[in-house]
Design a protein around this motif. Structure first.
Motif, PDB file in Angstrom:
ATOM      1  N   ILE A  33       2.236   1.829  -3.365  1.00 20.49           N
ATOM      2  CA  ILE A  33       1.321   2.432  -4.534  1.00 20.49           C
ATOM      3  C   ILE A  33       1.148   3.902  -4.051  1.00 20.49           C
ATOM      4  CG2 ILE A  33      -1.134   2.553  -5.044  1.00 20.49           C
ATOM      5  CD1 ILE A  33      -0.979  -0.769  -4.557  1.00 20.49           C
TER       6      ILE A  33
ATOM      7  N   VAL B 164       5.122  -5.937  -6.481  1.00 20.13           N
ATOM      8  CA  VAL B 164       4.084  -5.386  -7.352  1.00 20.13           C
ATOM      9  C   VAL B 164       4.793  -5.600  -8.589  1.00 20.13           C
ATOM     10  CG1 VAL B 164       2.720  -3.586  -8.091  1.00 20.13           C
ATOM     11  CG2 VAL B 164       3.123  -3.856  -5.371  1.00 20.13           C
TER      12      VAL B 164
ATOM     13  N   VAL C   6      -4.676   1.957 -10.811  1.00 23.07           N
ATOM     14  CA  VAL C   6      -4.820   3.379 -10.445  1.00 23.07           C
ATOM     15  C   VAL C   6      -5.345   4.229 -11.080  1.00 23.07           C
ATOM     16  CG1 VAL C   6      -3.322   4.966  -9.001  1.00 23.07           C
ATOM     17  CG2 VAL C   6      -2.496   2.453  -9.149  1.00 23.07           C
TER      18      VAL C   6
ATOM     19  N   SER D 166       0.768  -1.245  -0.031  1.00 24.38           N
ATOM     20  CA  SER D 166       0.097   0.099  -0.014  1.00 24.38           C
ATOM     21  C   SER D 166       0.847   1.309   0.141  1.00 24.38           C
ATOM     22  CB  SER D 166      -0.739   0.151   1.216  1.00 24.38           C
ATOM     23  OG  SER D 166      -1.805  -1.057   1.269  1.00 24.38           O
TER      24      SER D 166
ATOM     25  N   THR E 144       2.285   7.083  -6.467  1.00 25.46           N
ATOM     26  CA  THR E 144       1.169   7.985  -6.954  1.00 25.46           C
ATOM     27  C   THR E 144       1.439   9.345  -6.696  1.00 25.46           C
ATOM     28  OG1 THR E 144      -0.772   6.332  -6.366  1.00 25.46           O
ATOM     29  CG2 THR E 144      -1.280   8.818  -6.602  1.00 25.46           C
TER      30      THR E 144
ATOM     31  N   GLY F 285       6.842   0.045  -7.158  1.00 23.59           N
ATOM     32  CA  GLY F 285       6.138  -1.274  -6.674  1.00 23.59           C
ATOM     33  C   GLY F 285       7.154  -2.546  -6.834  1.00 23.59           C
TER      34      GLY F 285
ATOM     35  N   VAL G 151       4.484   4.191  -9.894  1.00 21.06           N
ATOM     36  CA  VAL G 151       3.828   2.975  -9.087  1.00 21.06           C
ATOM     37  C   VAL G 151       4.751   1.783  -9.717  1.00 21.06           C
ATOM     38  CG1 VAL G 151       1.904   1.739  -8.698  1.00 21.06           C
ATOM     39  CG2 VAL G 151       1.570   3.913  -8.774  1.00 21.06           C
TER      40      VAL G 151
ATOM     41  N   PHE H  89      -1.313  -3.809 -13.063  1.00 23.61           N
ATOM     42  CA  PHE H  89      -0.277  -4.248 -11.898  1.00 23.61           C
ATOM     43  C   PHE H  89      -0.748  -5.531 -11.264  1.00 23.61           C
ATOM     44  CE2 PHE H  89      -0.041   0.522 -12.062  1.00 23.61           C
ATOM     45  CZ  PHE H  89       1.166   0.821 -12.070  1.00 23.61           C
TER      46      PHE H  89
ATOM     47  N   ASP I 240       1.587   5.982 -13.215  1.00 25.03           N
ATOM     48  CA  ASP I 240       1.568   4.347 -13.432  1.00 25.03           C
ATOM     49  C   ASP I 240       3.042   4.145 -13.534  1.00 25.03           C
ATOM     50  OD1 ASP I 240      -1.323   3.915 -13.398  1.00 25.03           O
ATOM     51  OD2 ASP I 240      -1.424   3.470 -15.672  1.00 25.03           O
TER      52      ASP I 240
END
Length: 254
Positions: free
Chosen positions: A14, A63, A92, A11, A18, A58, A54, A79, A51
């Motif tokens: 992400i 991720v 996202v 989390s 972002t 990630g 992330v 993802f 994107d």
């Protein structure tokens, strides 16, 4: 919704991605505003920047991602989060909340779009969940990041999902109309049966913990833009309702 929450490190990755992606987007808007007489079309690039970051942040937190294509030229990132021997799909999306302005019957007649089709992934798991949700008096409109995505939604173009997923999440982030800051980031699961985004976890608390801080100077290039100038959101017939877990409503004292 504990049974559907993702690991905190995922989390955080992400959320950080972002915020970093949004900062890079703002830097590009400033650069193009300074070097070009007209640069409004760069508003379409926000989703790509987010994107991209992330995917990069990630990767060290389990991720994974792959580039897929829909329509003629629209490329998007899928993802994949792997937990407990299962794979979950995550996308996202910028979102905004608006008051409901349609009836359920009207919406059901026009609900065939790619996000609704992907929500089929969650049908069985949400149907068997014991969690009770409270529907909120608002709907969630999601940003369309590319002219071809707009066409895909309008035409009902399906996405090419070749991998078997156990869950489908949409991470929504909201940008305040006045300050242009990212004011909330939430982990949701779309429910095909109810046509709602079910809130799994409000990740907004991780914004304050992030090393990627957005300042007034950062948002200056877009401060005078209205929401309608910056992006296109799905309309009423292509939006989801919004539901929150019952215990969260009780904890808030409402």
């Amino acid at each position: 919704m504990d049974e559907f929450k993702l690991d905190k490190s995922i989390s955080k990755a992400i959320v950080d991605g972002t915020l970093k992606g949004y900062l890079q987007y703002l830097e590009e808007r400033k650069s193009k505003k300074d070097s070009m007489n007209v640069s409004g079309a760069y508003a379409w690039t926000k989703g790509n920047h987010i994107d991209d970051q992330v995917s990069k942040i990630g990767q060290s937190h389990n991720v994974q991602f792959k580039i897929e294509k829909a329509g003629y030229t629209w490329e998007y990132l899928q993802f994949t989060v792997s937990e407990n021997t299962e794979d979950y799909m995550v996308i996202v999306k910028n979102s905004r909340r608006v008051q409901k302005s349609f009836d359920d019957q009207k919406k059901k007649a026009k609900e065939d779009n790619y996000l609704v089709n992907l929500a089929d992934i969650n049908t069985d798991i949400l149907k068997n969940s014991t969690q009770n949700f409270l529907v909120q008096p608002e709907q969630i409109q999601l940003e369309l990041n590319d002219p071809e995505e707009v066409r895909a939604v309008l035409d009902g173009t399906p996405l090419n999902v070749t991998q078997k997923y156990s869950r489908f999440y949409i991470v929504t982030y909201e940008i305040d109309d006045e300050t242009k800051f990212v004011e909330s980031i939430k982990l949701t699961m779309p429910n095909r049966q109810t046509m709602n985004l079910e809130l799994v976890k409000d990740l907004s608390y991780l914004i304050q913990d992030s090393e990627y801080e957005i300042t007034s100077e950062d948002v200056e290039p877009i401060m005078n833009e209205k929401v309608s100038d910056q992006t296109i959101f799905s309309g009423d017939s292509n939006a989801f309702g919004y539901s929150i877990p019952e215990e969260e409503k009780e904890e808030s004292g409402n």
